[in-house]
Enzyme design. Structure first.
Site, short mmCIF file in Angstrom:
data_model
loop_
_atom_site.label_atom_id
_atom_site.label_comp_id
_atom_site.label_asym_id
_atom_site.label_seq_id
_atom_site.Cartn_x
_atom_site.Cartn_y
_atom_site.Cartn_z
N SER A 79 0.49 -1.45 -0.10
CA SER A 79 0.23 0.06 -0.17
C SER A 79 1.02 0.77 -0.25
O SER A 79 1.62 1.45 1.21
CB SER A 79 -0.82 -0.12 0.82
OG SER A 79 -1.76 1.49 1.80
N MET A 95 -12.18 3.92 -1.09
CA MET A 95 -12.94 4.26 0.60
C MET A 95 -13.68 5.68 0.13
O MET A 95 -13.55 7.16 0.88
CB MET A 95 -11.90 4.58 1.42
CG MET A 95 -11.45 3.29 2.37
SD MET A 95 -9.89 2.95 3.14
CE MET A 95 -8.83 2.97 1.55
N MET A 112 -9.06 7.84 -0.36
CA MET A 112 -10.18 8.66 0.61
C MET A 112 -10.96 9.74 0.44
O MET A 112 -10.58 10.97 -0.21
CB MET A 112 -9.17 8.17 2.08
CG MET A 112 -8.73 7.48 2.27
SD MET A 112 -7.72 7.63 4.04
CE MET A 112 -6.47 5.70 3.29
N PHE A 152 -6.27 4.86 7.99
CA PHE A 152 -5.36 4.99 8.84
C PHE A 152 -3.79 3.93 8.09
O PHE A 152 -4.36 2.83 8.61
CB PHE A 152 -5.05 5.96 9.85
CG PHE A 152 -6.13 6.76 10.19
CD1 PHE A 152 -5.94 8.67 10.27
CD2 PHE A 152 -7.21 6.70 10.82
CE1 PHE A 152 -6.70 9.37 10.26
CE2 PHE A 152 -8.45 7.74 11.49
CZ PHE A 152 -8.00 8.32 10.21
N HIS A 180 -8.91 0.47 -3.59
CA HIS A 180 -9.60 0.65 -3.02
C HIS A 180 -10.18 1.71 -2.83
O HIS A 180 -9.47 2.74 -2.36
CB HIS A 180 -8.42 0.20 -1.86
CG HIS A 180 -9.18 -0.08 -0.14
ND1 HIS A 180 -8.79 0.31 0.90
CD2 HIS A 180 -10.90 -0.24 -0.15
CE1 HIS A 180 -9.48 -0.34 1.71
NE2 HIS A 180 -10.95 0.03 1.07
N SER A 218 2.80 0.15 6.16
CA SER A 218 4.27 -0.54 7.16
C SER A 218 4.88 -1.19 7.12
O SER A 218 6.20 -0.58 6.60
CB SER A 218 3.92 0.36 8.50
OG SER A 218 2.33 0.95 8.55
N ASP A 258 -5.03 3.43 -2.38
CA ASP A 258 -6.58 3.88 -0.89
C ASP A 258 -6.41 5.20 -1.32
O ASP A 258 -5.31 6.34 -1.46
CB ASP A 258 -5.51 3.99 0.45
CG ASP A 258 -5.16 2.74 0.77
OD1 ASP A 258 -6.49 1.86 0.52
OD2 ASP A 258 -3.95 1.99 0.45
N GLY A 304 -0.79 2.29 9.69
CA GLY A 304 0.45 2.20 10.73
C GLY A 304 -0.69 1.28 12.13
O GLY A 304 -0.15 2.07 13.35
N ASP A 343 -6.29 -6.38 4.33
CA ASP A 343 -5.95 -4.80 4.39
C ASP A 343 -6.14 -4.48 5.50
O ASP A 343 -6.72 -3.97 7.04
CB ASP A 343 -6.75 -4.31 3.50
CG ASP A 343 -6.37 -2.60 3.36
OD1 ASP A 343 -4.62 -2.52 4.33
OD2 ASP A 343 -6.80 -2.33 2.30
N GLY A 344 -5.12 -4.35 6.58
CA GLY A 344 -4.45 -3.42 7.69
C GLY A 344 -3.82 -4.15 8.60
O GLY A 344 -3.99 -5.14 8.85
N GLY A 345 -2.70 -3.53 9.26
CA GLY A 345 -1.57 -4.03 10.12
C GLY A 345 -1.34 -5.67 9.90
O GLY A 345 -0.84 -6.72 10.80
N MET A 397 -11.35 -5.90 5.57
CA MET A 397 -10.38 -4.75 6.43
C MET A 397 -10.11 -5.19 7.61
O MET A 397 -11.04 -5.88 8.35
CB MET A 397 -11.08 -3.19 6.42
CG MET A 397 -11.89 -2.17 5.78
SD MET A 397 -9.66 -2.05 4.89
CE MET A 397 -9.36 -1.66 6.05
N HIS A 452 -1.41 -1.41 -3.96
CA HIS A 452 -2.74 -0.81 -3.70
C HIS A 452 -3.06 0.34 -3.73
O HIS A 452 -1.58 0.76 -2.60
CB HIS A 452 -2.83 -1.93 -2.39
CG HIS A 452 -3.77 -1.60 -1.33
ND1 HIS A 452 -5.12 -2.39 -1.67
CD2 HIS A 452 -4.49 -0.63 -0.28
CE1 HIS A 452 -5.84 -2.13 -0.87
NE2 HIS A 452 -5.61 -1.04 -0.48
C1 DX5 Z 1 -5.99 1.65 5.51
C2 DX5 Z 1 -5.49 1.56 4.40
C3 DX5 Z 1 -5.09 0.64 3.76
C4 DX5 Z 1 -3.47 1.12 4.62
C5 DX5 Z 1 -3.02 0.12 5.50
O1 DX5 Z 1 -7.85 2.32 5.64
O2 DX5 Z 1 -6.74 0.41 3.55
O3 DX5 Z 1 -4.69 0.57 2.79
O4 DX5 Z 1 -2.47 1.43 4.05
O5 DX5 Z 1 -1.95 -0.13 6.13
P1 DX5 Z 1 -0.41 -0.89 6.95
O6 DX5 Z 1 -0.54 -1.81 6.23
O7 DX5 Z 1 0.02 0.20 7.22
O8 DX5 Z 1 -0.90 -1.43 8.16
ZN ZN Z 2 -6.28 -0.29 1.87
#
Ligand code: DX5
Ligand code: ZN
Length: 234
Positions: A8, A68, A37, A143, A66, A198, A35, A145, A175-177, A137, A33
């Site tokens: 991402s 959002m 927003m 966000f 993606h 991250s 994102d 990280g 996706d996420g963490g 998700m 990826h």
């Molecule tokens: C969050 C995004 C993710 C984000 C993931 O809303 O959809 O794609 O960049 O970031 P990490 O991998 O750092 O959690």
């Molecule tokens: Zn994403």
């Protein structure tokens, strides 16, 4: 390859985004990826059409977009033209999801449906065969990280069970963490597309990508054994 890494760019250095993308591509990542927003569906603002259009000129990677955003229907064609290969919309942001997915297919692009952590898998009832990919998700979106929400591992198992039961080859993206520490457990639960922001772009992106690719190759071997009826330790 069944398992795919989708770094991402949200965690990349935006002042040299083109180079960052080339680095992860050279290290073996097939997807990137992106994102998007809108400050409404999620609190943040991020990248949009001009950025994707510019990157498209520079990269042949699969652009995993993606969205959002609220009212995604207004933006499907512009994102397709800008260079998206997969267009993922949130089930929570789409009033007429069937129509939206048909519109994405009519543009010649792959469809993705994203679910927030609190949205049940039953939101996919009736629509799952139309989704080329489901994005689960594993943090609340908006966000990079953040920490992976542990109980969502069961949601991944649950979706894999449904996809297998109905013999669907839907990609399951998480996706996420996602980190090098939890990636293997996430793949064991049934995900085959991993987004990592991250964990890829903080530190050494080339090295991090290669480490993810090693984990994926190992999982690929386990899967091949399982499919051929051999052992495989899950
Ligand atoms: C969050 C995004 C993710 C984000 C993931 O809303 O959809 O794609 O960049 O970031 P990490 O991998 O750092 O959690
Ligand atoms: Zn994403």
């Amino acid at each position: 390859m069944f398992y795919k890494l989708s770094p991402s760019v949200l965690a990349a250095d935006f002042s040299r985004l083109g180079e960052e993308i080339e680095t992860v591509e050279r290290a073996g990542a097939p997807y990137i990826h992106l994102d998007v927003m809108d400050g409404h569906f999620v609190p943040s603002l991020s990248i949009g059409l001009p950025m994707i259009e510019s990157l498209r000129k520079r990269s042949d990677m699969i652009f995993d977009v993606h969205l959002m955003i609220e009212n995604p229907d207004y933006y499907l064609e512009p994102f397709a033209v800008a260079g998206a290969d997969i267009i993922t919309v949130h089930a929570e942001a789409s009033t007429h999801l069937d129509r939206t997915l048909r519109a994405i297919h009519a543009l010649g692009k792959k469809t993705g449906v994203a679910l927030n952590p609190a949205t049940p898998l039953t939101a996919l009832d009736w629509i799952l065969p139309q989704a080329d990919m489901v994005l689960l998700m594993t943090v609340n979106p908006g966000f990079g990280g953040q920490e992976f929400i542990p109980y969502l591992i069961d949601k991944i198992y649950g979706l894999r069970e449904i996809a297998d039961k109905y013999k669907l080859d839907t990609d399951i993206e998480v996706d996420g963490g996602v980190t090098l520490k939890n990636a293997d457990a996430i793949m064991a639960a049934g995900a085959n597309v991993l987004v990592a922001g991250s964990a890829v772009f903080r530190g050494n992106p080339a090295e991090n990508t290669k480490k993810f690719m090693e984990l994926m190759r190992a999982r690929e071997e386990i899967r091949a054994k399982q499919l051929s009826g051999g052992e495989g330790n899950q």
